[in-house]
Design an enzyme around this catalytic site. Sequence first.
Site, PDB file in Angstrom:
ATOM      1  N   LYS A 166     -37.388 -32.986   5.441  1.00 14.06           N
ATOM      2  CA  LYS A 166     -36.455 -33.675   6.423  1.00 14.06           C
ATOM      3  C   LYS A 166     -37.286 -33.810   7.789  1.00 14.06           C
ATOM      4  O   LYS A 166     -37.131 -34.589   8.617  1.00 14.06           O
ATOM      5  CB  LYS A 166     -34.955 -33.452   6.309  1.00 14.06           C
ATOM      6  CG  LYS A 166     -34.361 -33.692   5.010  1.00 14.06           C
ATOM      7  CD  LYS A 166     -33.918 -35.032   4.864  1.00 14.06           C
ATOM      8  CE  LYS A 166     -33.383 -35.550   3.488  1.00 14.06           C
ATOM      9  NZ  LYS A 166     -33.341 -37.062   3.390  1.00 14.06           N
TER      10      LYS A 166
ATOM     11  N   PHE B  14     -24.049 -32.675   7.988  1.00 18.26           N
ATOM     12  CA  PHE B  14     -23.570 -31.462   7.727  1.00 18.26           C
ATOM     13  C   PHE B  14     -22.885 -31.649   6.386  1.00 18.26           C
ATOM     14  O   PHE B  14     -23.547 -32.192   5.430  1.00 18.26           O
ATOM     15  CB  PHE B  14     -22.661 -30.778   8.829  1.00 18.26           C
ATOM     16  CG  PHE B  14     -23.576 -30.287   9.908  1.00 18.26           C
ATOM     17  CD1 PHE B  14     -24.410 -31.128  10.651  1.00 18.26           C
ATOM     18  CD2 PHE B  14     -23.584 -29.082   9.930  1.00 18.26           C
ATOM     19  CE1 PHE B  14     -25.354 -30.680  11.589  1.00 18.26           C
ATOM     20  CE2 PHE B  14     -24.432 -28.628  11.023  1.00 18.26           C
ATOM     21  CZ  PHE B  14     -25.388 -29.291  11.612  1.00 18.26           C
TER      22      PHE B  14
ATOM     23  N   ILE C 106     -23.788 -41.290  -0.810  1.00 16.81           N
ATOM     24  CA  ILE C 106     -23.712 -41.432   0.442  1.00 16.81           C
ATOM     25  C   ILE C 106     -24.237 -42.988   0.661  1.00 16.81           C
ATOM     26  O   ILE C 106     -23.370 -43.662   1.257  1.00 16.81           O
ATOM     27  CB  ILE C 106     -24.301 -40.677   1.587  1.00 16.81           C
ATOM     28  CG1 ILE C 106     -23.815 -39.260   1.200  1.00 16.81           C
ATOM     29  CG2 ILE C 106     -23.963 -41.127   3.006  1.00 16.81           C
ATOM     30  CD1 ILE C 106     -24.566 -38.108   2.150  1.00 16.81           C
TER      31      ILE C 106
ATOM     32  N   HIS D 208     -22.634 -29.187  -5.490  1.00 20.48           N
ATOM     33  CA  HIS D 208     -21.965 -29.127  -4.263  1.00 20.48           C
ATOM     34  C   HIS D 208     -20.434 -28.210  -4.567  1.00 20.48           C
ATOM     35  O   HIS D 208     -20.028 -28.353  -5.502  1.00 20.48           O
ATOM     36  CB  HIS D 208     -21.823 -30.294  -3.636  1.00 20.48           C
ATOM     37  CG  HIS D 208     -23.137 -30.763  -3.058  1.00 20.48           C
ATOM     38  ND1 HIS D 208     -23.570 -31.988  -3.392  1.00 20.48           N
ATOM     39  CD2 HIS D 208     -23.755 -30.488  -2.146  1.00 20.48           C
ATOM     40  CE1 HIS D 208     -24.889 -31.953  -3.007  1.00 20.48           C
ATOM     41  NE2 HIS D 208     -24.991 -31.060  -2.165  1.00 20.48           N
TER      42      HIS D 208
ATOM     43  N   SER E 108     -30.495 -33.741   7.984  1.00 23.12           N
ATOM     44  CA  SER E 108     -29.567 -32.821   7.320  1.00 23.12           C
ATOM     45  C   SER E 108     -29.462 -31.776   8.246  1.00 23.12           C
ATOM     46  O   SER E 108     -30.348 -31.522   9.052  1.00 23.12           O
ATOM     47  CB  SER E 108     -30.491 -32.304   5.956  1.00 23.12           C
ATOM     48  OG  SER E 108     -29.659 -31.057   5.736  1.00 23.12           O
TER      49      SER E 108
ATOM     50  N   TYR F 137     -36.618 -28.312   1.103  1.00 22.16           N
ATOM     51  CA  TYR F 137     -36.054 -29.481   1.227  1.00 22.16           C
ATOM     52  C   TYR F 137     -35.798 -29.927   2.889  1.00 22.16           C
ATOM     53  O   TYR F 137     -36.153 -31.041   3.323  1.00 22.16           O
ATOM     54  CB  TYR F 137     -34.642 -29.461   0.782  1.00 22.16           C
ATOM     55  CG  TYR F 137     -33.583 -30.537   1.112  1.00 22.16           C
ATOM     56  CD1 TYR F 137     -33.693 -31.916   0.593  1.00 22.16           C
ATOM     57  CD2 TYR F 137     -32.418 -30.016   1.966  1.00 22.16           C
ATOM     58  CE1 TYR F 137     -32.694 -32.744   1.268  1.00 22.16           C
ATOM     59  CE2 TYR F 137     -31.682 -31.124   2.316  1.00 22.16           C
ATOM     60  CZ  TYR F 137     -31.582 -32.176   2.076  1.00 22.16           C
ATOM     61  OH  TYR F 137     -30.734 -33.112   2.757  1.00 22.16           O
TER      62      TYR F 137
ATOM     63  N   ARG G  99     -18.240 -23.818   6.249  1.00 17.58           N
ATOM     64  CA  ARG G  99     -19.158 -25.208   6.363  1.00 17.58           C
ATOM     65  C   ARG G  99     -18.333 -26.324   7.134  1.00 17.58           C
ATOM     66  O   ARG G  99     -17.020 -26.181   7.033  1.00 17.58           O
ATOM     67  CB  ARG G  99     -19.540 -25.641   5.231  1.00 17.58           C
ATOM     68  CG  ARG G  99     -20.629 -24.787   4.336  1.00 17.58           C
ATOM     69  CD  ARG G  99     -21.874 -24.710   4.835  1.00 17.58           C
ATOM     70  NE  ARG G  99     -22.989 -24.010   4.312  1.00 17.58           N
ATOM     71  CZ  ARG G  99     -23.275 -22.541   4.573  1.00 17.58           C
ATOM     72  NH1 ARG G  99     -22.574 -22.133   5.552  1.00 17.58           N
ATOM     73  NH2 ARG G  99     -24.056 -21.847   3.869  1.00 17.58           N
TER      74      ARG G  99
ATOM     75  N   ASP H  14     -39.479 -48.073  -7.081  1.00 21.29           N
ATOM     76  CA  ASP H  14     -39.785 -46.634  -6.567  1.00 21.29           C
ATOM     77  C   ASP H  14     -40.618 -46.739  -5.265  1.00 21.29           C
ATOM     78  O   ASP H  14     -41.772 -47.224  -5.109  1.00 21.29           O
ATOM     79  CB  ASP H  14     -40.902 -45.873  -7.826  1.00 21.29           C
ATOM     80  CG  ASP H  14     -40.798 -44.474  -7.526  1.00 21.29           C
ATOM     81  OD1 ASP H  14     -40.964 -43.900  -6.478  1.00 21.29           O
ATOM     82  OD2 ASP H  14     -40.151 -43.666  -8.444  1.00 21.29           O
TER      83      ASP H  14
ATOM     84  N   THR I 123     -31.539 -40.493  -9.725  1.00 23.30           N
ATOM     85  CA  THR I 123     -30.315 -39.695  -9.688  1.00 23.30           C
ATOM     86  C   THR I 123     -29.058 -40.745  -9.078  1.00 23.30           C
ATOM     87  O   THR I 123     -28.067 -40.183  -9.207  1.00 23.30           O
ATOM     88  CB  THR I 123     -30.369 -38.619  -8.720  1.00 23.30           C
ATOM     89  OG1 THR I 123     -30.711 -39.282  -7.274  1.00 23.30           O
ATOM     90  CG2 THR I 123     -31.206 -37.562  -8.884  1.00 23.30           C
TER      91      THR I 123
HETATM   92  N1  UDP Z   1     -20.694 -22.792  -2.963  1.00 26.54           N
HETATM   93  C1  UDP Z   1     -19.739 -21.883  -3.751  1.00 26.54           C
HETATM   94  N2  UDP Z   1     -19.659 -22.267  -5.103  1.00 26.54           N
HETATM   95  C2  UDP Z   1     -20.357 -23.507  -5.767  1.00 26.54           C
HETATM   96  C3  UDP Z   1     -21.094 -24.425  -4.889  1.00 26.54           C
HETATM   97  C4  UDP Z   1     -21.091 -23.756  -3.636  1.00 26.54           C
HETATM   98  O1  UDP Z   1     -19.396 -20.815  -3.706  1.00 26.54           O
HETATM   99  O2  UDP Z   1     -20.438 -23.781  -7.110  1.00 26.54           O
HETATM  100  C5  UDP Z   1     -20.633 -22.206  -1.650  1.00 26.54           C
HETATM  101  C6  UDP Z   1     -22.352 -22.430  -1.065  1.00 26.54           C
HETATM  102  O3  UDP Z   1     -22.632 -21.103  -1.191  1.00 26.54           O
HETATM  103  C7  UDP Z   1     -21.854 -22.797   0.362  1.00 26.54           C
HETATM  104  C8  UDP Z   1     -20.592 -23.587   0.531  1.00 26.54           C
HETATM  105  O4  UDP Z   1     -19.858 -23.515  -0.840  1.00 26.54           O
HETATM  106  O5  UDP Z   1     -21.391 -21.672   1.222  1.00 26.54           O
HETATM  107  C9  UDP Z   1     -21.098 -25.244   0.383  1.00 26.54           C
HETATM  108  O6  UDP Z   1     -21.903 -25.325  -0.589  1.00 26.54           O
HETATM  109  P1  UDP Z   1     -22.557 -26.850  -0.856  1.00 26.54           P
HETATM  110  O7  UDP Z   1     -23.587 -26.577  -1.803  1.00 26.54           O
HETATM  111  O8  UDP Z   1     -21.505 -27.731  -0.967  1.00 26.54           O
HETATM  112  O9  UDP Z   1     -23.203 -27.450   0.520  1.00 26.54           O
HETATM  113  P2  UDP Z   1     -24.515 -26.669   1.427  1.00 26.54           P
HETATM  114  O10 UDP Z   1     -23.750 -26.185   2.555  1.00 26.54           O
HETATM  115  O11 UDP Z   1     -25.280 -25.746   0.646  1.00 26.54           O
HETATM  116  O12 UDP Z   1     -25.209 -27.910   2.046  1.00 26.54           O
END
Ligand code: UDP
Length: 322
Positions: A144, A168, A12, A188, A116, A140, A220, A50, A35
Amino acid sequence: MAILVTGGAGYIGSQAVKELLQRKYEVIVFDNLSTGHRELVRGGSFIQGDLRSLEDVRTVFRHYQVEAVLHFAALMQVGESYADPQKYYLHNLTSSLNLLQAMLEAGVKYFIFSSSAAVYGQPAEIPILEDHPLLPLNPYGASKFMVERILPDYDRAYGLKYVSLRYFNAAGADPDGELGEWHEPETHLIPSLLLHLLGRNPGFQIFGNDFPTADGTAVRDYIHVADLAGAHVLALEMLQAGGSSQAINLGSSRGYSVLEVVQAAEKVTGRKISPKFGPRRPGDVPVLLASGKKAETLLGWQRRFSDLEFIIETAWKWHLNH
Ligand code: UDP
């Protein structure tokens, strides 16, 4: 006067750097590259350092006339934060406190903080408004929340003006194709799914199909990374114009289930997925949607790129080329 962007080599942060440069700001990127990726920084000055070293941070403020700080740098994996909370509190809190200290010493007054949705925890109402109680469920989110909690005290005592932007689900890639999501490991949903379609993530699973949602998978609020980046510049300009300190959601109130994302990815890529279902991921809530009204009214924020198919299209182009 320059804008200091911590974590400007990340997903981002690098998009925000691009947005600032397009708007003719002088930009300094500060990143330890743990990262982030140097290749994602497309301009401005780059300092590898750092934030956990107060001296490293002070040096930046000695060398440059900094007007404002956009603070993206942080550890951001929820699962890892459960397993190793000390690492998360140490990194995310020390970094922010050092940065704030150096800012106070240098008389820098504007701070845009990457917060977040994780600060809310289990939503009591949907869509979530900014005055919803803050009850983070994981280290985490707690890290935040703790930084957010510090900021009003600094405003009162030192006149620090801040905006905490509560993201989000950041998703998609630079519409020009220059920047994109590059995490190792990738956790993700959208990149994991696209890497699966490219044969680079054979173990892809949908985490949970027993949520209380229409199709049983979690819902989401996906926001295009370029829309998130744009909101940072708007927040900065709101403060520069004399606006007051705020916490603001970056969401759309419109949600997609994991299965809807899978279907959209099939449509955009023309490839078929036979997804496996696995257990729920610890701490995942069924539905997470934010009201973006405050960002719209206060900042004039518009979501220009956050259509789900466009998000996937830009991410797909990025993954095909990288
Ligand atoms: N998710 C999934 N499989 C994956 C990664 C994520 O089903 O390999 C689902 C996760 O459980 C959540 C949604 O996708 O319901 C979004 O997950 P992400 O990790 O992208 O973002 P979060 O909402 O956790 O910040």
